[in-house]
Design a protein around this motif. Structure first.
Motif, PDB file in Angstrom:
ATOM      1  N   ALA A 190      10.235  -5.365   1.150  1.00  0.00           N
ATOM      2  CA  ALA A 190      10.239  -5.719  -0.267  1.00  0.00           C
ATOM      3  C   ALA A 190      11.661  -6.116  -0.652  1.00  0.00           C
ATOM      4  N   LEU A 191      11.801  -7.307  -1.219  1.00  0.00           N
ATOM      5  CA  LEU A 191      13.119  -7.816  -1.596  1.00  0.00           C
ATOM      6  C   LEU A 191      13.186  -8.122  -3.084  1.00  0.00           C
ATOM      7  N   ASP A 192      14.323  -7.815  -3.651  1.00  0.00           N
ATOM      8  CA  ASP A 192      14.641  -8.244  -5.015  1.00  0.00           C
ATOM      9  C   ASP A 192      15.675  -9.354  -4.850  1.00  0.00           C
ATOM     10  N   GLY A 193      15.235 -10.588  -4.973  1.00  0.00           N
ATOM     11  CA  GLY A 193      16.088 -11.699  -4.590  1.00  0.00           C
ATOM     12  C   GLY A 193      16.227 -11.715  -3.089  1.00  0.00           C
ATOM     13  N   LYS A 194      17.464 -11.595  -2.595  1.00  0.00           N
ATOM     14  CA  LYS A 194      17.693 -11.517  -1.162  1.00  0.00           C
ATOM     15  C   LYS A 194      17.987 -10.096  -0.696  1.00  0.00           C
ATOM     16  N   ARG A 195      17.946  -9.171  -1.630  1.00  0.00           N
ATOM     17  CA  ARG A 195      18.322  -7.791  -1.309  1.00  0.00           C
ATOM     18  C   ARG A 195      17.092  -6.970  -0.921  1.00  0.00           C
ATOM     19  N   PRO A 196      17.050  -6.404   0.304  1.00  0.00           N
ATOM     20  CA  PRO A 196      15.932  -5.527   0.676  1.00  0.00           C
ATOM     21  C   PRO A 196      16.060  -4.175  -0.026  1.00  0.00           C
ATOM     22  N   VAL A 197      14.993  -3.759  -0.693  1.00  0.00           N
ATOM     23  CA  VAL A 197      15.009  -2.477  -1.402  1.00  0.00           C
ATOM     24  C   VAL A 197      14.057  -1.468  -0.774  1.00  0.00           C
ATOM     25  N   ALA A 198      13.201  -1.938   0.128  1.00  0.00           N
ATOM     26  CA  ALA A 198      12.263  -1.043   0.808  1.00  0.00           C
ATOM     27  C   ALA A 198      11.699  -1.778   2.016  1.00  0.00           C
ATOM     28  N   ALA A 199      11.274  -1.002   3.007  1.00  0.00           N
ATOM     29  CA  ALA A 199      10.657  -1.588   4.194  1.00  0.00           C
ATOM     30  C   ALA A 199       9.676  -0.591   4.791  1.00  0.00           C
ATOM     31  N   MET A 200       8.699  -1.129   5.517  1.00  0.00           N
ATOM     32  CA  MET A 200       7.669  -0.319   6.150  1.00  0.00           C
ATOM     33  C   MET A 200       7.333  -0.952   7.496  1.00  0.00           C
ATOM     34  N   LEU A 201       7.442  -0.166   8.555  1.00  0.00           N
ATOM     35  CA  LEU A 201       7.125  -0.639   9.896  1.00  0.00           C
ATOM     36  C   LEU A 201       5.767  -0.097  10.310  1.00  0.00           C
ATOM     37  N   VAL A 202       4.861  -1.008  10.664  1.00  0.00           N
ATOM     38  CA  VAL A 202       3.507  -0.647  11.064  1.00  0.00           C
ATOM     39  C   VAL A 202       3.296  -1.034  12.517  1.00  0.00           C
ATOM     40  N   LEU A 203       2.769  -0.101  13.314  1.00  0.00           N
ATOM     41  CA  LEU A 203       2.453  -0.372  14.709  1.00  0.00           C
ATOM     42  C   LEU A 203       0.951  -0.574  14.845  1.00  0.00           C
ATOM     43  N   ARG A 204       0.562  -1.683  15.434  1.00  0.00           N
ATOM     44  CA  ARG A 204      -0.850  -2.008  15.650  1.00  0.00           C
ATOM     45  C   ARG A 204      -1.272  -1.561  17.045  1.00  0.00           C
ATOM     46  N   HIS A 205      -2.513  -1.096  17.154  1.00  0.00           N
ATOM     47  CA  HIS A 205      -3.026  -0.661  18.459  1.00  0.00           C
ATOM     48  C   HIS A 205      -4.549  -0.763  18.429  1.00  0.00           C
ATOM     49  N   GLY A 206      -5.052  -1.806  19.080  1.00  0.00           N
ATOM     50  CA  GLY A 206      -6.487  -2.031  19.050  1.00  0.00           C
ATOM     51  C   GLY A 206      -6.947  -2.326  17.635  1.00  0.00           C
TER      52      GLY A 206
END
Length: 297
Positions: A190-206
């Motif tokens: 999630a970015l406000d302009g070019k600034r990242p304010v949050a992130a979430m890493l999701v791993l897929r498996h099947g």
């Protein structure tokens, strides 16, 4: 390029999926694979003094006796075994396994329901925060996880672990997962302009997926960034054919705020099978002791 749909197999926990085995192998720690009606990944760890322990994490043990026999056949007949089944397996008590830890509870999002139904399942306060984020300045991006150990999300996760006193995967293992399973580690930012304010890493498996790590700063929390990220990630995964997103363990004592966030997303809770110890040479000797804790397990 790598946004392929998952193979049509029943959802399996991350710790029991071939993608996880590939990452461990890349780290020089290949798991033992017990093939059969129940395919089980077995991790082995050697401690000082030469003691070797085998671990079955999140395994499906519908036929526990058969699994224990296969462990013996694989050369683990004299190795201490730690079993943490994905669901309760009371029969382990009859086989001589001893309860070590009571079952934890995991929260899972059903991605097969129509989007309208999933939105209706949100807690009202959670839904209001999502609307707040949707009407705000945030922009959400999705990309394959950068294979950069210096990425800001890893630094934030390391600091958070130290602050809250918990341990997660080594960064090297997460990077190996992304490198060896192209397209299966997705970073939502999630970015406000070019600034990242949050992130979430999701791993897929099947057909399953797991919320692996996430972080938001003070400004991101004010904009309800994490609500927006989880909602967008779930929508993308559903569109790709995933049927379940695991959002993590529920701990209402140590992390009540995080538990409310997970439950507010419409996730359903499910009790796992606890942790058991079994030493094959003892056979069923400790079965009477195990029965004392059977109700708790």
């Amino acid at each position: 390029m790598f946004d392929q749909a998952p193979s049509a197999v029943a959802p399996a926990p991350l710790q029991q999926h071939p993608c996880f085995a590939v990452a461990l192998t890349a780290m020089g720690q290949p798991p033992l694979v017990l093939d059969g009606d129940e395919r089980v990944l077995v991790l082995q760890r050697r401690f000082r003094g030469g003691l070797r322990v085998a671990m079955l994490s999140r395994a499906t043990l519908a036929q526990p006796h058969d699994c224990l026999q296969r462990l013996r056949a694989a050369g683990l007949g004299r190795t201490p075994i730690i079993l943490s089944p994905d669901a309760p397996v009371p029969a382990l008590a009859e086989l001589g396994a001893v309860p070590l830890m009571t079952p934890a509870t995991v929260a899972e999002l059903d991605l097969t329901a129509p989007v309208e139904q999933r939105r209706a399942a949100l807690h009202p306060k959670w839904r209001n925060r999502l609307k707040h984020a949707e009407n705000g300045p945030l922009r959400v991006t999705r990309q394959a996880m950068p294979l950069d150990p210096g990425h800001w999300l890893f630094a934030a996760e390391k600091a958070q672990q130290a602050r809250r006193g918990y341990r997660g995967w080594p960064i090297a293992l997460t990077l190996a997962y992304g490198a060896r399973n192209p397209g299966m580690a997705k970073l939502f930012t999630a970015l406000d302009g070019k600034r990242p304010v949050a992130a979430m890493l999701v791993l897929r498996h099947g057909t399953g997926a797991t919320y692996h790590i996430g972080h938001t700063d003070t400004y991101g929390r004010a904009l309800s960034a994490h609500n927006l990220l989880l909602w967008r990630a779930a929508a993308w995964l559903a569109a790709k054919g995933h049927t379940r997103l695991e959002v993590g363990l529920i701990d209402t004592v140590a992390s009540p705020g995080l538990a409310r966030f997970k439950l507010g997303s419409g996730a359903q809770v499910r009790k796992m099978g606890g942790t058991w110890g079994w030493w094959p040479p003892l056979g069923r000797t400790l079965a009477p002791l195990a029965r004392l804790d059977r109700k708790r397990m």
